[in-house]
Design a protein around this motif. Structure first.
Motif, mmCIF file in Angstrom:
data_model
loop_
_atom_site.group_PDB
_atom_site.id
_atom_site.type_symbol
_atom_site.label_atom_id
_atom_site.label_comp_id
_atom_site.label_asym_id
_atom_site.label_seq_id
_atom_site.Cartn_x
_atom_site.Cartn_y
_atom_site.Cartn_z
ATOM 1 N N LEU A 208 0.825 -1.205 0.000
ATOM 2 C CA LEU A 208 0.000 0.000 0.000
ATOM 3 C C LEU A 208 0.864 1.261 0.000
ATOM 4 N N LYS A 209 0.229 2.382 -0.392
ATOM 5 C CA LYS A 209 0.822 3.710 -0.286
ATOM 6 C C LYS A 209 -0.233 4.665 0.253
ATOM 7 N N VAL A 239 -0.858 -1.106 -4.397
ATOM 8 C CA VAL A 239 0.140 -1.233 -5.458
ATOM 9 C C VAL A 239 0.434 -2.695 -5.736
ATOM 10 N N GLU A 240 1.109 -2.918 -6.866
ATOM 11 C CA GLU A 240 1.285 -4.288 -7.364
ATOM 12 C C GLU A 240 2.281 -5.087 -6.544
ATOM 13 N N ALA A 249 -5.560 -0.272 -7.417
ATOM 14 C CA ALA A 249 -6.721 0.570 -7.094
ATOM 15 C C ALA A 249 -6.218 1.770 -6.316
ATOM 16 N N ALA A 250 -6.959 2.875 -6.367
ATOM 17 C CA ALA A 250 -6.531 4.099 -5.684
ATOM 18 C C ALA A 250 -7.743 4.929 -5.292
ATOM 19 N N VAL A 268 -12.243 -3.308 2.371
ATOM 20 C CA VAL A 268 -12.821 -4.420 1.621
ATOM 21 C C VAL A 268 -11.954 -4.740 0.408
ATOM 22 N N GLU A 269 -11.514 -3.709 -0.289
ATOM 23 C CA GLU A 269 -10.733 -3.934 -1.505
ATOM 24 C C GLU A 269 -9.366 -4.532 -1.191
#
Length: 410
Positions: A208-209, A239-240, A249-250, A268-269
């Protein structure tokens, strides 16, 4: 040695054999086996289960729950670092495992995750803190206390989370960490500024970021913005990989919808992405297994071709060596014949002159010369048979081959 079991397999074994006997079978300790069952959400028989069963009293088996999102189906027992284990040729060349199929649609998985997470609220102050956030706050407090007694202060020793911007980051991360923990998420942050964020959902890591939009690598390394205010926008991204380049996703602050209102969707995501990554990893592993098996079969085929080529070359060298030996023996036979003819000529010459004293010396020499001729003669010595019986090793090295040295008159 590692043992790989599926969740269903370990569940069936746990309810058919005592944990002590099962642990001994796999060469692990009882606590290790129980921890594996807990880690993979496998129910085990309660205390007294086997005694009731032996007394023929009724017992109930707890149903194996469905695999949680992000949870692996494979359980490795015996190896701490199972990913370093390489497949043997017997495993690699054997039948391919069944390709994993996931019948549950990802939309249904998201619904299940949403029910487990529920409502996510971001408080205005940090009250109930996740242990990871509490550690960051305590570290910041230690810096603050150190500054009170320090004669000189350095920029890298200042508190990190004093600004409204950083305080907001902490509140968002805290709410997110508490939410994903309901689905087995274990967060981890690296660095004093908590810029490298990872949440491991069961056995699947999600990177994550959470920072200002379009923060450069140099800017991120320089610490929090010196003039960061409460109005500074934030961008949250899944992030990947750990390099954090491409995004899955962002979410970003807008005037109407701040990130505080999207934390439930974000949580959730994150868990859903863990499930997607696990499914993608299963596909990649199966494709790698198919590819590696094909490659290994080709390697073995090429090795067999090379062995056959070496054996042909060895046979050719063997035949050439036998021919060379045959020609050498024929030449040696001619030399032995020439010696005998030479001795005969000397005897005739010595007998014609009638020199008795010289005749004895000539006869002594003739006996020696004829003995040498017999010694090198391959027919009389039987050495010609060695040419036919000589053997060579398969790879062409002349193991056991001891060539007989021929003495000659040269």
């Amino acid at each position: 040695m590692s043992t790989v079991l599926m969740r269903q397999q370990l569940y069936e074994l746990a309810w058919s054999v005592s944990m002590r006997d099962l642990a001994a079978r796999f060469g692990v300790s009882g606590p290790t086996l129980k921890n594996a069952c807990t880690k993979f959400d496998i129910p085990i028989p309660p205390r007294g289960h086997w005694a009731k069963l032996q007394a023929r009293k009724p017992v109930a088996r707890v149903v194996l729950p469905a695999r949680a999102p992000g949870m692996a189906e494979e359980i490795h027992l015996g190896d701490r670092y199972y990913w370093q284990r390489s497949l043997t040729d017997e495993e690699l060349l054997g039948p391919l495992p069944d390709q994993r199929e996931f019948s549950e649609d990802i939309a249904l998985v998201r619904d299940r995750i949403r029910k487990a997470i529920g409502t996510v609220k971001v408080g205005r102050v940090l009250t109930l803190m996740h242990p990871v956030i509490a550690k960051l706050v305590n570290q910041d407090e230690a810096r603050r206390e150190k500054q009170k007694t320090a004669t000189y202060t350095f920029s890298w020793e200042k508190p990190v989370f004093d600004t409204p911007f950083e305080q907001r980051r902490l509140r968002l991360l805290n709410a997110l960490f508490l939410a994903v923990a309901r689905c087995g998420g274990r967060p981890e942050v690296r660095g004093n500024e908590a810029r490298e964020i990872t949440i491991t959902v069961h056995q699947t890591a999600v990177f994550l970021k959470l920072d200002r939009p379009k923060v450069t690598r140099r800017g991120a390394g320089q610490g929090p913005h010196p003039t960061g205010g409460k109005s500074d926008p934030l961008r949250f991204a899944i992030v990947e990989d750990y390099q954090r380049r491409s995004e899955r996703a962002a979410w970003q602050d807008t005037e109407d919808v701040p990130l505080e209102h999207t934390m439930a969707d974000t949580a959730v995501e994150i868990v859903a992405v863990a499930e997607l990554k696990y499914r993608e990893d299963c596909v990649r592993q199966f494709e790698w297994r198919v590819k590696r098996k094909t490659e290994r079969e080709e390697e073995i085929r090429q090795h067999q071709i090379e062995q056959e080529r070496q054996e042909r070359e060895c046979q050719q060298r063997l035949e050439q060596a036998r021919i060379d030996r045959l020609l050498e023996e024929a030449a040696t036979l001619r030399r032995a014949t020439d010696i005998r003819a030479y001795v005969h000529a000397v005897r005739q010459a010595a007998g014609g002159e009638g020199l008795n004293t010289q005749a004895e010396e000539v006869e002594r020499w003739a006996r020696w010369a004829l003995a040498e001729a017999d010694r090198i003669d391959p027919v009389r010595s039987g050495r010609f048979l060695e040419t036919h019986d000589r053997s060579f090793s398969p790879l062409g090295s002349e193991d056991g081959f001891h060539q007989t040295e021929y003495d000659s008159d040269e």
